[in-house]
Scaffold this motif. Structure first.
Motif, PDB file in Angstrom:
ATOM      1  N   VAL A   1       0.856  -1.197   0.000  1.00  0.00           N
ATOM      2  CA  VAL A   1       0.000   0.000   0.000  1.00  0.00           C
ATOM      3  C   VAL A   1       0.886   1.239   0.000  1.00  0.00           C
ATOM      4  N   ALA A   2       0.720   2.075  -1.004  1.00  0.00           N
ATOM      5  CA  ALA A   2       1.430   3.359  -1.047  1.00  0.00           C
ATOM      6  C   ALA A   2       0.627   4.396  -0.270  1.00  0.00           C
ATOM      7  N   VAL A   3       1.334   5.343   0.356  1.00  0.00           N
ATOM      8  CA  VAL A   3       0.658   6.383   1.144  1.00  0.00           C
ATOM      9  C   VAL A   3       1.267   7.740   0.803  1.00  0.00           C
ATOM     10  N   ILE A   4       0.395   8.704   0.527  1.00  0.00           N
ATOM     11  CA  ILE A   4       0.830  10.079   0.287  1.00  0.00           C
ATOM     12  C   ILE A   4      -0.006  11.011   1.149  1.00  0.00           C
ATOM     13  N   GLY A   5       0.664  11.984   1.779  1.00  0.00           N
ATOM     14  CA  GLY A   5      -0.027  12.966   2.606  1.00  0.00           C
ATOM     15  C   GLY A   5      -0.050  14.335   1.947  1.00  0.00           C
ATOM     16  N   PHE A   6      -0.379  15.351   2.741  1.00  0.00           N
ATOM     17  CA  PHE A   6      -0.505  16.719   2.249  1.00  0.00           C
ATOM     18  C   PHE A   6       0.034  17.667   3.312  1.00  0.00           C
ATOM     19  N   ASP A   7       0.926  18.574   2.982  1.00  0.00           N
ATOM     20  CA  ASP A   7       1.386  19.685   3.828  1.00  0.00           C
ATOM     21  C   ASP A   7       2.893  19.707   4.063  1.00  0.00           C
ATOM     22  N   ASN A   8       3.587  18.590   3.872  1.00  0.00           N
ATOM     23  CA  ASN A   8       5.031  18.515   4.142  1.00  0.00           C
ATOM     24  C   ASN A   8       5.349  18.860   5.596  1.00  0.00           C
ATOM     25  N   ASP A   9       4.614  18.241   6.502  1.00  0.00           N
ATOM     26  CA  ASP A   9       4.856  18.386   7.934  1.00  0.00           C
ATOM     27  C   ASP A   9       6.165  17.680   8.292  1.00  0.00           C
ATOM     28  N   PRO A  10       7.048  18.315   9.096  1.00  0.00           N
ATOM     29  CA  PRO A  10       8.308  17.673   9.475  1.00  0.00           C
ATOM     30  C   PRO A  10       8.134  16.318  10.144  1.00  0.00           C
ATOM     31  N   MET A  11       6.962  16.083  10.753  1.00  0.00           N
ATOM     32  CA  MET A  11       6.722  14.780  11.374  1.00  0.00           C
ATOM     33  C   MET A  11       6.769  13.652  10.361  1.00  0.00           C
ATOM     34  N   GLY A  12       6.575  14.001   9.085  1.00  0.00           N
ATOM     35  CA  GLY A  12       6.551  12.983   8.044  1.00  0.00           C
ATOM     36  C   GLY A  12       7.877  12.265   7.871  1.00  0.00           C
ATOM     37  N   VAL A  13       8.982  12.887   8.282  1.00  0.00           N
ATOM     38  CA  VAL A  13      10.286  12.230   8.158  1.00  0.00           C
ATOM     39  C   VAL A  13      10.635  11.459   9.422  1.00  0.00           C
ATOM     40  N   ALA A  14       9.761  11.516  10.432  1.00  0.00           N
ATOM     41  CA  ALA A  14      10.028  10.812  11.685  1.00  0.00           C
ATOM     42  C   ALA A  14       9.410   9.422  11.707  1.00  0.00           C
ATOM     43  N   CYS A  15       8.574   9.110  10.712  1.00  0.00           N
ATOM     44  CA  CYS A  15       7.977   7.777  10.669  1.00  0.00           C
ATOM     45  C   CYS A  15       8.776   6.898   9.709  1.00  0.00           C
ATOM     46  N   GLU A  16       8.493   5.609   9.744  1.00  0.00           N
ATOM     47  CA  GLU A  16       9.215   4.658   8.894  1.00  0.00           C
ATOM     48  C   GLU A  16       8.213   3.792   8.142  1.00  0.00           C
ATOM     49  N   PRO A  17       8.200   3.845   6.794  1.00  0.00           N
ATOM     50  CA  PRO A  17       9.052   4.699   5.964  1.00  0.00           C
ATOM     51  C   PRO A  17       8.624   6.163   6.045  1.00  0.00           C
ATOM     52  N   GLU A  18       9.521   7.057   5.608  1.00  0.00           N
ATOM     53  CA  GLU A  18       9.192   8.474   5.604  1.00  0.00           C
ATOM     54  C   GLU A  18       8.049   8.752   4.632  1.00  0.00           C
ATOM     55  N   LEU A  19       7.214   9.695   4.994  1.00  0.00           N
ATOM     56  CA  LEU A  19       5.976   9.956   4.255  1.00  0.00           C
ATOM     57  C   LEU A  19       6.208  10.802   3.011  1.00  0.00           C
ATOM     58  N   THR A  20       5.790  10.283   1.871  1.00  0.00           N
ATOM     59  CA  THR A  20       5.732  11.083   0.646  1.00  0.00           C
ATOM     60  C   THR A  20       4.574  12.067   0.798  1.00  0.00           C
ATOM     61  N   THR A  21       4.759  13.310   0.347  1.00  0.00           N
ATOM     62  CA  THR A  21       3.761  14.338   0.646  1.00  0.00           C
ATOM     63  C   THR A  21       3.616  15.343  -0.488  1.00  0.00           C
ATOM     64  N   VAL A  22       2.476  16.005  -0.509  1.00  0.00           N
ATOM     65  CA  VAL A  22       2.236  17.123  -1.423  1.00  0.00           C
ATOM     66  C   VAL A  22       2.625  18.396  -0.677  1.00  0.00           C
ATOM     67  N   GLN A  23       3.648  19.061  -1.162  1.00  0.00           N
ATOM     68  CA  GLN A  23       4.163  20.258  -0.492  1.00  0.00           C
ATOM     69  C   GLN A  23       3.451  21.509  -0.970  1.00  0.00           C
ATOM     70  N   GLN A  24       2.942  22.281  -0.004  1.00  0.00           N
ATOM     71  CA  GLN A  24       2.436  23.617  -0.288  1.00  0.00           C
ATOM     72  C   GLN A  24       3.560  24.569   0.086  1.00  0.00           C
TER      73      GLN A  24
END
Length: 334
Positions: free
Chosen positions: A272-295
């Motif tokens: 399962v692929a996961v993508i978030g929204f906002d580029n929150d720094p917390m996204g690099v603290a999880c494993e795997p790091e979260l791919t995100t849509v950066q505003q």
């Protein structure tokens, strides 16, 4: 208790008129440099602090800008406020921060109070339930410029700086499809503001353009936080036909999704692929790091300040709309 030191106290100590002291401290009028230096030294020695509010009332305007946000806890708003303050301070402005708590009534009270502070300009992101901007008319009546950022009332003629939320969601779904995913779910929010509707529309359009069905059970709505992402992921993964990709309306929800998938032994992004929204720094603290849509917050800050400053300098209200294009930050989850 020590009483407040006034201009008259400084004047009395030096044996000069208080008007001269006032002019020297405000760097106005014809005061000799040596006298000005002496006055400032004495004022500092006595602990004199200027009454900014009183000055604002006398001058009818200040060098203070106001920032109004719905919530200071999310990374996006906290970062915007921090960067905007830095930009404004470098330009010689002070900044006041107000939080509406996502309550339109509180937002109205804040806007009404800004008149009393004699602010020079306002940047605001409205609550999720603010549709009209009529309560901002008090600023217009006082010729106080204001600019909306991120969230603007759906019916407004004010300047605004917005993100292309439709395109951000569209690009995220398209990226997952190109990586081989074809059952993509969307975790949204029950908030009905335009930005959330745009993200949902972008999700649906990407599926349509790639000839994939948009299934009702693959779109879930609810809260705004990590625990909500965890709960929604559980719901989606209990479907008979499970998703192989999940787009989350914000990063904190996406992190909750990853936490659930890892707990259940589901591989991310292989299963399962996961993508978030906002580029929150917390996204690099999880494993795997979260791919995100950066505003782009720097672009939003720069655009908001530029539109506001243009109105302040021209002493006129205007309408201009800036749209910022988002981009995907690829990490390990997609």
């Amino acid at each position: 208790m020590k009483s407040t030191v006034t201009i008259k106290d400084v004047a009395r100590e030096l044996g000069i008129h208080h008007v001269t002291v006032s002019r020297a401290l405000r760097d106005t009028g014809s005061v000799k440099e040596e006298t000005k230096t002496l006055i400032k030294q004495k004022a500092n020695e006595l602990g004199y602090k200027p009454n900014r509010l009183a000055q604002n009332f006398r001058n009818k305007r200040s060098n203070v800008l106001a920032v109004v946000v719905p919530d200071l806890r999310p990374y996006f708003f906290a970062k915007f406020v921090s960067d905007f303050m830095e930009t404004a301070q470098e330009a010689g402005y002070s900044v006041m921060i107000f939080q509406s708590g996502e309550k339109p009534g509180v937002e109205k009270e804040i806007v009404d109070s800004l008149i009393g502070y004699r602010v020079t300009g306002v940047v605001a992101s409205v609550t999720k339930d603010t549709i009209h901007d009529s309560h901002f008319d008090v600023l217009k009546d006082e010729n106080i410029p204001y600019v909306f950022f991120d969230r603007a009332p759906e019916q407004t003629e004010a300047s605004q700086v917005l993100v292309n939320n439709f395109q951000g969601a569209y690009n995220a779904v398209t990226a997952m499809i190109k990586s081989g995913k074809n059952r993509i779910a969307y975790i949204s929010t029950h908030y009905k503001h335009q930005i959330f509707r745009d993200r949902l529309a972008g999700y649906k359009k990407a599926l349509e353009d790639h000839n994939l069905p948009c299934l009702e059970e693959m779109v879930v709505e609810g809260g705004f936080f990590m625990k909500d992402g965890f709960a929604h992921a559980e719901r989606l993964m209990n479907l008979e036909e499970k998703p192989d990709g999940i787009l989350a309306v914000r990063d904190e929800i996406g992190i909750g999704v990853i936490k659930y998938l890892k707990k259940k032994g589901v591989r991310v992004p292989e299963d399962v692929a996961v993508i978030g929204f906002d580029n929150d720094p917390m996204g690099v603290a999880c494993e795997p790091e979260l791919t995100t849509v950066q505003q782009s917050i720097p672009s939003m800050v720069a655009g908001s300040f530029e539109l506001l400053l243009t109105q302040i300098q021209s002493n006129s209200l205007s309408f201009e709309k800036k749209v910022i294009e988002p981009k995907i930050i690829y990490r390990g989850s997609a």
